[in-house]
Motif scaffolding. Structure first.
Motif, PDB file in Angstrom:
ATOM      1  N   VAL A 110      -5.468  -0.903  -4.120  1.00  0.00           N
ATOM      2  CA  VAL A 110      -5.975  -2.252  -4.316  1.00  0.00           C
ATOM      3  C   VAL A 110      -5.739  -2.998  -3.004  1.00  0.00           C
ATOM      4  CG1 VAL A 110      -5.834  -4.394  -5.630  1.00  0.00           C
ATOM      5  CG2 VAL A 110      -5.429  -2.196  -6.767  1.00  0.00           C
ATOM      6  N   ALA A 111      -6.841  -3.445  -2.399  1.00  0.00           N
ATOM      7  CA  ALA A 111      -6.779  -4.181  -1.138  1.00  0.00           C
ATOM      8  C   ALA A 111      -6.919  -5.671  -1.433  1.00  0.00           C
ATOM      9  CB  ALA A 111      -7.891  -3.720  -0.210  1.00  0.00           C
ATOM     10  N   PHE A 122      -2.550  -7.306   2.867  1.00  0.00           N
ATOM     11  CA  PHE A 122      -1.686  -6.663   1.883  1.00  0.00           C
ATOM     12  C   PHE A 122      -2.480  -5.664   1.048  1.00  0.00           C
ATOM     13  CE2 PHE A 122       0.003  -6.646  -2.515  1.00  0.00           C
ATOM     14  CZ  PHE A 122       1.202  -5.993  -2.265  1.00  0.00           C
ATOM     15  N   ALA A 123      -1.879  -4.508   0.781  1.00  0.00           N
ATOM     16  CA  ALA A 123      -2.499  -3.496  -0.073  1.00  0.00           C
ATOM     17  C   ALA A 123      -1.405  -2.749  -0.815  1.00  0.00           C
ATOM     18  CB  ALA A 123      -3.330  -2.518   0.749  1.00  0.00           C
ATOM     19  N   THR A 157       3.075   2.301  -3.520  1.00  0.00           N
ATOM     20  CA  THR A 157       3.418   2.143  -2.116  1.00  0.00           C
ATOM     21  C   THR A 157       2.708   0.904  -1.592  1.00  0.00           C
ATOM     22  OG1 THR A 157       3.578   4.546  -1.851  1.00  0.00           O
ATOM     23  CG2 THR A 157       3.370   3.241   0.165  1.00  0.00           C
ATOM     24  N   VAL A 158       3.466  -0.035  -1.063  1.00  0.00           N
ATOM     25  CA  VAL A 158       2.855  -1.225  -0.487  1.00  0.00           C
ATOM     26  C   VAL A 158       2.742  -1.057   1.018  1.00  0.00           C
ATOM     27  CG1 VAL A 158       3.607  -2.767  -2.337  1.00  0.00           C
ATOM     28  CG2 VAL A 158       5.032  -2.488  -0.302  1.00  0.00           C
ATOM     29  N   GLY A 159       1.789  -1.757   1.580  1.00  0.00           N
ATOM     30  CA  GLY A 159       1.564  -1.693   3.013  1.00  0.00           C
ATOM     31  C   GLY A 159       0.434  -2.613   3.390  1.00  0.00           C
ATOM     32  N   THR A 160      -0.304  -2.215   4.410  1.00  0.00           N
ATOM     33  CA  THR A 160      -1.417  -3.033   4.871  1.00  0.00           C
ATOM     34  C   THR A 160      -2.692  -2.212   4.885  1.00  0.00           C
ATOM     35  OG1 THR A 160      -0.932  -2.503   7.182  1.00  0.00           O
ATOM     36  CG2 THR A 160       0.043  -4.533   6.287  1.00  0.00           C
ATOM     37  N   VAL A 161      -3.806  -2.928   4.827  1.00  0.00           N
ATOM     38  CA  VAL A 161      -5.122  -2.313   4.879  1.00  0.00           C
ATOM     39  C   VAL A 161      -5.936  -3.032   5.950  1.00  0.00           C
ATOM     40  CG1 VAL A 161      -6.107  -3.779   3.059  1.00  0.00           C
ATOM     41  CG2 VAL A 161      -7.109  -1.539   3.513  1.00  0.00           C
ATOM     42  N   SER A 162      -6.724  -2.256   6.661  1.00  0.00           N
ATOM     43  CA  SER A 162      -7.635  -2.840   7.638  1.00  0.00           C
ATOM     44  C   SER A 162      -9.020  -2.269   7.385  1.00  0.00           C
ATOM     45  CB  SER A 162      -7.171  -2.545   9.062  1.00  0.00           C
ATOM     46  OG  SER A 162      -7.101  -1.147   9.285  1.00  0.00           O
TER      47      SER A 162
END
Length: 176
Positions: A110-111, A122-123, A157-162
């Motif tokens: 989920v972005a 955030f993703a 797992t959280v992280g970032t999306v581009s």
């Protein structure tokens, strides 16, 4: 007052719905390809079931407990389109193969393109989500469609999306 860095819109401006997108990994674990869910779906929401339990103690005080949420999201209708990689994968696993084990072990992201900045939003990725294909059909003279419900599961797992200029998305695990 500190600036709100969670939501990246101007104060007083609402967030456009198309800035929260669910993606299905239509590649494999070594070469991920994130394909968006929901082409031509006009409304879809993530539902959070917190397993709420409210009790009153012997002194008359009320206490409520919440569990970690079970999150689901429905996509209906999903028109069958050979150019929609997510729908093709769901049709193959759910209709053609009826592969319940594979459907119960899908990687979904989920972005949240409204949170963060244009290069790092955030993703969250769920590595063992279940996708139940619940319908295949439609009205006479209309489109052939699928309906599917995602239950987000496995490790979150959280992280970032581009997003690249060609629309390809990349997830980077880490602290968002």
């Amino acid at each position: 007052m500190a600036e709100n860095k969670s939501i990246n819109t101007t104060a007083g401006q609402t967030v456009a719905r198309e800035l929260m997108i669910a993606y299905l990994n239509t590649g494999d674990s070594g070469a991920k390809k994130w394909s968006a869910f929901g082409k031509r779906v006009s409304s879809s929401n993530m539902s959070y079931d917190w397993g709420k339990n409210t009790e009153r103690d012997i002194l008359g005080n009320v206490f409520t407990k919440l569990k970690k949420p079970t999150i689901t999201q429905s996509f209906d209708p999903l028109p069958i389109d050979s150019g929609d990689a997510a729908v093709v994968k769901l049709w193959e696993l759910g209709i053609r193969d009826q592969d319940n084990q594979a459907l119960a072990n899908q990687e979904v992201m989920v972005a949240h393109f409204y949170s963060g900045d244009s290069s790092k939003n955030f993703a969250e990725v769920y590595d063992a989500s279940a996708i139940a294909v619940s319908r295949n059909g439609g009205d006479g003279g209309d489109d052939l469609t699928l309906a599917a419900e995602v239950t987000f599961g496995g490790t979150r797992t959280v992280g970032t999306v581009s997003k690249d200029t060609d629309g390809a998305v990349t997830f980077t695990p880490g602290v968002a």
